[in-house]
Design an enzyme around this catalytic site. Structure first.
Site, PDB file in Angstrom:
ATOM      1  CG  ASP A 316      -0.868 -26.521 132.375  1.00  0.00           C
ATOM      2  OD1 ASP A 316      -0.726 -25.343 132.753  1.00  0.00           O
ATOM      3  OD2 ASP A 316      -0.157 -27.466 132.754  1.00  0.00           O
ATOM      4  CD  GLU A 357       0.829 -22.737 112.991  1.00  0.00           C
ATOM      5  OE1 GLU A 357       1.198 -22.095 111.994  1.00  0.00           O
ATOM      6  OE2 GLU A 357       1.216 -22.510 114.150  1.00  0.00           O
ATOM      7  CB  SER A 385      13.064 -19.829 105.869  1.00  0.00           C
ATOM      8  OG  SER A 385      13.014 -18.461 105.499  1.00  0.00           O
TER       9      SER A 385
END
Lengths: 695, 554
Positions: A316, A357, A385
Site C-alpha cells: 500500500d 500539511e 473551511s
C-alpha cells in the site's frame, strides 16, 4: 469516548527506520539449554523418536551399544555408548529449546485469558449471564468499560476504546466501532470506555487466542512442504549409509579384519546426517518463533516458507512507501517576489495551521529558510473551511495573507483587484501534472492584492525506501505500489520510490485480478490488507498479511496477522522466510560435508591393522584407532550442541542476489563443513588420548 | 618422451573433435526428439505396431512401455540364445545354458553388455547379428528416450503427457543410431576391422602351433557397440582383439564413438529447454569429472612405485603395446565413464589405484558422461539434488528450470539415489556371504575384494566391463548379476519417469535474481561436489578395502 485517550497505533512513520542489511537474528540464551533438559529426556521415548528417522537410528544404535556395554564391557565401548546417547539427547534438547520459547509465550497468553462471564442478549432482548466458553457463533454480548470481551466478534452497536495489549503487547488503546473497517474485536481484550454490543464470530475453543496458543506451542505444527522434501532426502541418505555399514561387515571379514558391532554403529552414526537431522525441526519451530517475536502470527508454517519464495510484493502506498500525508516540498516565488519574503509570509499564514500539511510547511520554513517558528504572530487566524478552501492570517497592520487551492486564491486575488502572474499559473499546472498539489499564496495590503508564489505539496516518499526496493529487486522481488491516487500521481510517486509497477485507482477487484495474473505467470504474491473488501485478495495471495486493526473477515482470509499493523512488516516477513530456508540449507550442507573428515578418522582406525598402507589415510595423525573413533563420535555429538544457537537464531541474512548468497554460504558452510571437523576431531583426539583405559 | 607427446596429441585431437561434433550432433538429437513430420518408413512402422504417433503418454504409460519393451526383448533374446546353435552360421557353437542365457539377455537389453561367455567359442554369427547387435541399437535408444521424457517434464507445464515412447524409439533408432552406426562401421571396415561370414579357419603358425582365426560380422556390431555405449565384445578380448580394434587410429575412433552421444546430449538438453548455457553447465560438470578421472589414471599408471613397473616406464601389465599406457588409460577411463564397458586392456591388471578410478567412474552412477541417455538423466537427477541443497541456501523453495522441487519430486530423486547403491551393496554383501561366490576370486588380499566389488559396480550401473579373475560364469553370478543389471536399469528409469511426470504437471515459475542460477560455473562446482559427496562417499569403505588398500600397500 474522548479523542485524547485514543492514540492511533504507532505507524511506521513514528518508528525509527531499520538500518539496512540485517535481518536481526533471534535471541538465544545458553540457560535455556538447562531448562529444556527435562523435556529433552522425556522425548527419548522411542514412540516419539521414530518420527525423526535419522535420530531414531542413533537411538537404536545407542541401545544396542548399551547392551554390548553389559556383555562385553570396556572403557572404549562405554565411551562410545555414552556419547551416542548424548547425541540423541542433544537432538532432543534442540527441539525442546525451540519449543520451550513458544510454550512460555502460550502460558502468558493463557494467563491473560481469565475465565470471563459474558452478558448475552437473548432473543427476547433480556441480558443473561453466560460463561465465555458457552458462547456460540451469532450470540450477541454487551461489553461496558472494564469488561473483558468474551470472544472474537464484530462490533454491531456503539463505539469503544479497547485495550488490546493482551494480544499485541501494545498498551495504547484503539478505537473499535460498528460498521466500517474497525469493527472487529478479539476475545481477551478489555473495553476501556463506553458500551458496545459484539456479535460473536467464533465457536468455543477456536478463537483467535486459542489458535495463537496452539501456534506458538507448536502443538499443531505440521511439517511444511520443504521440510518434508528435506526429510525424504535425509531418510534416503540414512538408508544408504545403513546399507553401507551392513555391507561393510562381510567386506571386513573377507579382508580378515572383522569389526566389532560398536565400531560399526559408531561409523553409521557418524555417516548419517545427524547434524541436520537433529536440528531440522528446531529450525522450523524457531522460524515461526522469530515471526512471533516481531508480532506476526503465521497461521501455518507453510505460509512462512511461502514468504521466502515471494517474488511479487503488493504494498500500500500510504504508510509504506510515503508518509501518510502530503508535505510541503518547496516554494516557487512569483516574478519579482523575494523567496525569503515569500517564506516569511507562508510561515505567518501557517503557524496556526495544526493539520499535518500545515505543520510540514512550518518545518520546511524552519529547515530551509532558517525562520524561527517559535516567534508568535500577532493577528487573527483565518481557519480553513471547505467553502473558502483557503486559510491565512489577518495582521494588525491590515495585511492579509491567504494560502489555499489555486482557483480559490486566484478568485480572492481578483476580488481584491489583483491578477495571477502567468509564471505562477504555469508553476501550479506543472505541479499538478506531476501528481503534486499546488497551493497559491497571496497577500493584500494598501497597494492591492498580489500573488507571492506557489507552494508545492507532495506525497513524500519515505527516506531510504528506494534503496530498500533496489535491495528487494536484487533479491528477485518485484514491488508493486497499490494506491487510490490517479494515474499521474501514482506514476510520479512510483518513479520516485523506485517500485517496479503500480496499480492506480485500485479497487479490491483490481487487486484480486492483478494477483491472479501474477500467479498465472508463476509468481508468488504477498500483500497486506485490513478491510473487508481486501479479504478476497488476501485469500488469493500466497502470503496474505492481515492487519490486526483490520476486520475479522480480513484476518480470516489472510494466512498471517500482523499485531503491530505495520505496513512495512511484509518486507521483514519475506526476509524471515528466506532466513528459515537458508538456515536449513546451510546446516544440511554442513552436515553432509562433515562426512569426509569422519571417514578419514574412522576408516584407517578400522583397517590399518589389516592393511598398514591405509595408515596413509590417517592424515589427522590421530592417537590410536580407538581414540580416533571416540573423537569422531564426540565431535558428532558436540557439533549438534554447538549449532543449536545457530539453528534457533537463524543464519545471518543479507538481502542480495541469489548468486552472491550462494557463494557466501557455500564458503561458510560447505568449505567450513569440510574443514571444521578435521580440526575438531584432532583437538578432541588430543584430549581423549590422555584418558587412560579408553584409548 | 615421444610416446607421451603422441598420446597428448591424440587426446587433444579427441577433445577438439568432440567439441566440434557436440553442437551439431546435440542439435540433431533435439530435432529427432521434437517430431514435426514422419517419414514414410516411420509411418509404415507405426501402422504395423498400431501406434498413433500423435498420442502422448502419461509417465506411467511411458514407463510401462519401457518395461514391456524390455521384457519382450529379454524373452526374445533369451530364446534366440537358447537355440542359437540351430540358427545359421553357428559354427558348431552350442545352445547357451539357461542361466547364462538369462544373464546375457538381460545384459544386452539393459545396455550393460556384461559377458560371462567368450564370443568366439560360445556364439554363432547369426545370434550375434540378429540378437545382440539389434539390442545394441535398441538399448541405446531406450536410454535417450527416457531422458527425452525427463526433459519434456522440465519444459512442459500443466500437463501429464511426456511424449510417445514408441515414436521416440523409432525416430532415435532410424534417424540417429542406425545412420551414425552405418557410417562408423564403414570407417572401421576401411581401417581393418573384419566383416565377413567366414567360418573360423585354422592355420599352422610359423612356430608350428595351431591357431584358429575367427570371422564374423564384427565391424557392424563394433560400431554400435561403442556408439551406443554398449560394450559387449564380438570376441572375448573385446577391443584388445586386433580384429575389433586393429591400430591406434581405430582405438581413438572407438573412444570417440563412445563419448560422442553422451557428451552431445547436454547440448540437446540445452536446446530443448531453450538455454544452451544450461546444457553447457551439465556438460562442464561431466567433463570435470571425466578429466579428473583421466588425470588421476594417467598419474597412477605412469608413476606407480615398484621396481618392475619403474623399469617398464609404468604399469604395462595387461596393456597392448600397440596402445601404450596413456591411450589404454584413456580407453579405460572412457569406457568406465560412459557405461560402455568395452576394454582394450585388462582393468584387473591396472595398478590398485588405477583399478579404483575405473570402479569409481562406474560407482558415481555412470554420469561422467555416462551411457546414451542414462548418463544425462543420472546427472540431471543429481542436478536436482544440487538445486535442492543450493536452492535452500539462497532462501527459496528450490526450483530447477522453473520447476519446484517439493516432497513428491524429492521422493523420486531420493529413491533414485538409493536404488543403485542398494543393488551394489546388497549384491556385494550377499556374494561375500555365499561361500561359492566368495571362492570364485582368482587373487587374494584386497584385489580379491576388488574383483567382486567391480562385478557388482559394473552390473548395477550397467557398465559391463569386468575385472578379470572372477569366475563369473556360475549360476550364482549369472542369476544374481542378471537381477542386479535389470533392477539397476529399470528401477532408476521408472523413478526418472515418475520425476518427469510430476515436473510436467507444474507450472513454470519464471527465474529472477533471487533464483539459484543453474548455468554458471558456481553451479558446476556445486554439482561436482554433490556428485562426489552424495554418490562417491557411499562407496569409500568398499574402495578403501579394495583398490585403495592395494594401491597404498606397495
Amino acid at each position: 469516548m474522548t479523542a485524547s485517550v485514543l492514540a492511533d497505533r504507532p505507524t511506521a512513520e513514528q518508528q525509527p527506520p531499520r538500518p539496512p542489511g540485517r535481518i536481526g537474528a533471534g535471541v538465544f540464551s545458553p540457560g535455556s539449554l538447562l531448562t529444556a533438559l527435562p523435556t529433552a529426556l522425556r522425548a527419548l521415548d522411542p514412540r516419539r523418536m521414530v518420527r525423526n528417522p535419522v535420530m531414531f537410528v542413533v537411538e537404536v544404535g545407542s541401545v544396542l551399544c548399551t547392551v554390548l556395554c553389559v556383555t562385553q564391557y570396556s572403557g572404549f565401548v562405554l565411551s562410545v555408548t555414552i556419547w551416542l546417547s548424548l547425541t540423541v539427547l542433544f537432538a532432543n534438547l534442540a527441539d525442546a529449546v525451540a519449543e520451550g520459547r513458544g510454550k512460555a509465550q502460550a502460558a502468558s497468553l493463557r494467563a491473560g485469558r481469565a475465565t470471563t462471564t459474558a452478558r448475552r442478549i437473548d432473543r427476547d432482548g433480556r441480558e443473561s449471564s453466560v460463561a465465555a466458553g458457552d458462547l456460540h457463533r451469532g450470540d450477541r454480548v454487551v461489553c461496558e468499560a472494564g469488561d473483558v470481551i468474551p470472544g472474537d466478534g464484530e462490533v454491531v452497536e456503539g463505539v469503544a476504546a479497547v485495550d488490546e495489549s493482551a494480544i499485541t503487547g501494545e498498551s495504547a488503546p484503539v478505537v473499535r466501532e460498528s460498521g466500517g473497517d474497525r469493527s472487529s474485536v478479539t476475545g481477551g481484550t478489555r473495553v476501556l470506555s463506553d458500551r458496545i454490543v459484539v456479535e460473536i464470530r467464533s465457536e468455543p475453543g477456536n478463537s483467535f487466542v486459542d489458535r495463537m496458543i496452539a501456534l506458538v506451542e507448536g502443538s499443531q505444527r505440521q511439517k511444511t512442504p520443504n521440510e518434508i522434501a528435506l526429510n525424504i532426502l535425509l531418510a534416503s541418505l540414512t538408508i544408504v549409509f545403513l546399507l553401507v555399514t551392513m555391507a561393510l561387515q562381510p567386506m571386513a571379514s573377507f579382508s580378515r579384519a572383522p569389526q566389532s558391532v560398536v565400531v560399526l554403529v559408531a561409523l553409521l552414526v557418524c555417516l548419517i546426517p545427524t547434524t541436520i537431522g537433529a536440528l531440522v525441526s528446531a529450525i522450523g519451530v524457531a522460524g515461526m518463533d522469530r515471526l512471533v517475536q516481531r508480532n506476526v502470527l503465521a497461521m501455518s508454517g507453510r505460509a512462512v516458507e511461502a514468504a521466502g519464495d515471494v517474488s511479487t510484493l503488493l504494498l500500500d502506498k500510504t504508510g509504506t512507501i510515503t508518509f501518510g500525508n502530503r508535505r510541503a516540498d518547496r516554494f516557487l516565488a512569483a516574478p519579482g517576489v523575494d523567496e525569503g519574503a515569500l517564506a516569511e509570509a507562508v510561515l505567518a499564514a501557517s503557524l496556526a495551521d495544526e493539520t499535518p500539511e500545515g505543520r510540514s510547511v512550518v518545518e520546511l520554513c524552519a529547515s530551509r529558510y532558517g525562520l524561527d517558528p517559535a516567534v508568535p504572530t500577532a493577528g487573527r487566524t483565518v481557519e480553513f473551511s471547505a467553502r473558502t478552501r483557503m486559510s491565512g492570517v489577518d495582521l494588525p497592520d491590515g495585511v492579509q495573507v491567504r494560502k489555499g487551492a489555486v482557483t480559490a486564491v486566484a478568485q480572492w486575488v481578483a476580488e481584491h483587484g489583483g491578477t495571477v502572474p502567468g509564471q505562477s499559473t504555469h508553476d501550479a499546472d506543472a505541479i499538478a501534472a506531476d501528481g503534486g498539489t499546488a497551493l497559491l499564496l497571496a497577500r493584500t495590503d494598501r497597494d492591492g492584492a498580489r500573488v507571492l508564489g506557489v507552494l508545492h505539496l507532495k506525497d513524500v516518499v519515505k527516506p531510504g525506501i528506494a534503496e530498500r526496493f533496489s535491495e528487494l529487486r536484487a533479491m528477485g522481488i518485484r514491488t508493486v505500489m497499490i494506491t487510490g491516487d490517479s494515474v499521474p500521481t501514482a506514476r510520479s510517486i512510483a518513479r520516485e520510490a523506485g517500485v517496479d509497477d503500480f496499480l492506480a485507482e485500485a479497487t479490491p477487484e483490481d487487486k484480486l485480478a492483478y494477483i491472479r495474473t501474477q500467479q498465472e505467470g508463476g509468481r508468488i504474491v504477498a500483500m497486506t490488507g485490513d478491510g473487508t473488501n481486501d479479504a478476497p485478495a488476501l485469500a488469493q495471495a500466497d502470503v496474505g498479511v492481515a492487519m490486526n486493526t483490520g476486520t475479522t473477515a480480513a484476518k480470516e482470509a489472510g494466512n498471517m496477522v500482523d499485531l503491530d499493523s505495520s505496513p512495512t512488516k511484509l518486507i521483514e516477513i519475506v526476509e524471515i522466510g528466506k532466513q528459515l530456508l537458508i538456515t536449513r540449507g546451510a546446516l544440511t550442507t554442513f552436515s553432509i560435508a562433515n562426512d569426509v573428515a569422519k571417514y578419514f578418522a574412522i576408516l584407517p582406525a578400522m583397517f590399518q591393522v589389516a592393511y598398514p598402507g591405509l595408515a596413509a589415510l590417517n592424515i589427522m595423525k590421530l592417537g590410536s584407532p580407538q581414540s580416533a573413533i571416540i573423537s569422531a563420535v564426540v565431535f558428532n555429538a558436540l557439533v549438534i550442541i554447538a549449532l543449536i544457537p545457530l539453528a534457533i537464531r537463524g543464519v545471518r541474512y543479507r538481502p542480495t542476489s541469489a548468486s552472491k548468497l550462494l557463494s557466501r554460504n557455500l564458503l561458510l558452510y560447505g568449505i567450513g563443513g569440510l574443514v571444521v571437523p578435521f580440526v575438531g576431531i584432532k583437538l578432541i583426539d588430543l584430549v581423549v588420548s590422555l584418558i587412560p583405559g579408553v584409548a | 618422451m615421444s610416446g607421451g607427446w603422441v598420446a597428448a596429441a591424440q587426446i587433444a585431437t579427441l577433445v577438439l573433435v568432440l567439441a566440434l561434433v557436440h553442437v551439431p550432433l546435440g542439435d540433431h538429437v533435439a530435432r529427432v526428439l521434437t517430431p514435426t513430420r514422419h517419414s514414410r518408413v516411420e509411418r509404415g512402422l507405426y501402422r504395423v505396431l498400431r501406434v498413433d504417433p500423435e498420442a502422448d503418454q502419461r509417465w506411467t504409460v511411458y514407463a510401462l512401455s519401457v518395461a514391456a519393451f524390455s521384457a519382450v526383448s529379454v524373452v526374445v533374446l533369451w530364446l534366440l540364445l537358447s537355440f542359437q546353435g540351430h540358427l545359421g552360421w553357428a559354427n558348431g557353437t552350442p545352445d547357451m545354458p539357461a542361466a547364462q542365457g538369462w544373464n546375457t539377455a538381460v545384459s544386452f537389453v539393459t545396455n550393460t553388455n556384461w559377458q560371462s561367455y567368450a564370443g568366439e567359442s560360445a556364439l554363432g554369427y547369426t545370434v550375434q547379428a540378429i540378437g545382440l547387435t539389434v539390442q545394441n541399437f535398441l538399448s541405446a535408444a531406450v536410454g535417450i528416450a527416457v531422458v527425452a521424457a525427463l526433459i519434456r517434464g522440465l519444459t512442459r507445464s500443466r500437463t501429464d503427457r511426456l511424449g510417445n515412447f514408441w515414436v521416440d524409439m523409432t525416430r532415435l533408432t532410424l534417424r540417429l543410431v542406425l545412420p551414425l552406426s552405418f557410417l562408423a562401421a564403414l570407417v572401421l571396415v576401411v581401417s581393418g576391422v573384419v566383416q565377413n561370414l567366414h567360418a573360423p579357419q585354422t592355420f599352422t603358425t610359423l612356430a608350428g602351433g595351431r591357431q584358429t582365426v575367427p570371422g564374423g560380422l564384427v565391424a557392424s556390431q563394433e560400431a554400435v557397440k561403442e556408439l551406443g555405449t554398449n560394450g559387449g565384445g564380438y570376441y572375448n578380448a573385446n577391443s584388445a582383439h586386433p580384429f575389433e580394434n586393429p591400430d591406434g587410429f581405430t582405438n581413438l575412433f572407438e573412444i570417440f564413438l563412445m563419448l560422442a552421444i553422451p557428451f552431445s546430449l547436454p547440448r540437446t538438453f540445452g536446446r530443448m529447454v531453450g538455454s544452451a548455457r544450461q546444457g553447457l553447465a551439465i556438460v562442464a560438470a561431466m567433463a570435470v569429472l571425466y578429466v579428473g578421472a583421466l588425470a588421476t589414471m594417467l598419474v597412477v599408471e605412469n608413476a606407480h612405485p615398484g621396481a618392475a613397473l619403474q623399469a617398464a616406464g609404468g604399469a604395462m601389465e595387461g596393456k597392448e603395446t600397440r596402445f601404450g599406457i596413456p591411450l589404454s588409460a584413456l580407453f579405460a577411463v572412457s569406457t568406465t565413464a560412459t557405461s560402455t564397458g568395452a576394454v582394450d586392456s585388462l582393468h584387473s591388471s591396472y595398478t590398485g589405484l588405477g583399478g579404483g578410478v575405473a570402479m569409481l567412474n562406474m560407482l558415481l552412477g555412470e554420469i561422467s558422461p555416462g551411457g546414451t541417455g542414462s548418463g544425462l538423466y543420472g546427472m540431471l537427477v543429481l542436478a536436482v539434488v544440487t538445486v535442492f541443497i543450493g536452492g535452500l541456501m539462497v532462501g527459496r523453495t528450490p526450483t530447477y528450470l522453473g520447476k519446484q522441487i517439493g516432497g513428491r519430486q524429492m521422493t523420486f530423486v531420493a529413491s533414485y539415489l538409493l536404488a543403485t547403491p542398494a543393488v551394489v551393496l546388497l549384491g556385494l554383501g550377499v556374494a561375500l556371504l555365499v561361500p561359492s561366490a566368495r571362492g570364485a576370486v582368482l587373487n587374494g588380499g584386497p584385489h580379491a575384494l576388488s574383483e567382486i566389488t567391480y562385478a557388482f559396480a559394473s552390473a548395477a550401473n550397467n557398465n559391463g566391463s569386468a575385472f578379470a579373475g572372477l569366475s563369473a560364469n556360475s549360476d550364482f553370478y549369472n542369476v544374481v548379476l542378471g537381477f542386479a543389471m535389470l533392477v539397476g536399469r529399470l528401477l532408476p528409469i521408472v523413478l526418472v519417469l515418475g520425476l518427469a511426470g510430476s515436473l510436467a504437471r507444474q507450472p513454470v515459475r519464471p527465474a529472477d535474481s533471487g533464483t539459484l542460477p543453474t548455468h554458471r560455473p558456481q553451479f558446476v562446482v556445486l554439482l561436482v561436489a554433490v556428485v562426489i559427496l552424495v554418490a562417491g562417499l557411499t562407496y569409500l569403505p568398499a574402495l578403501a578395502l579394495g583398490p585403495i588398500a592395494e594401491g597404498l600397500s606397495a
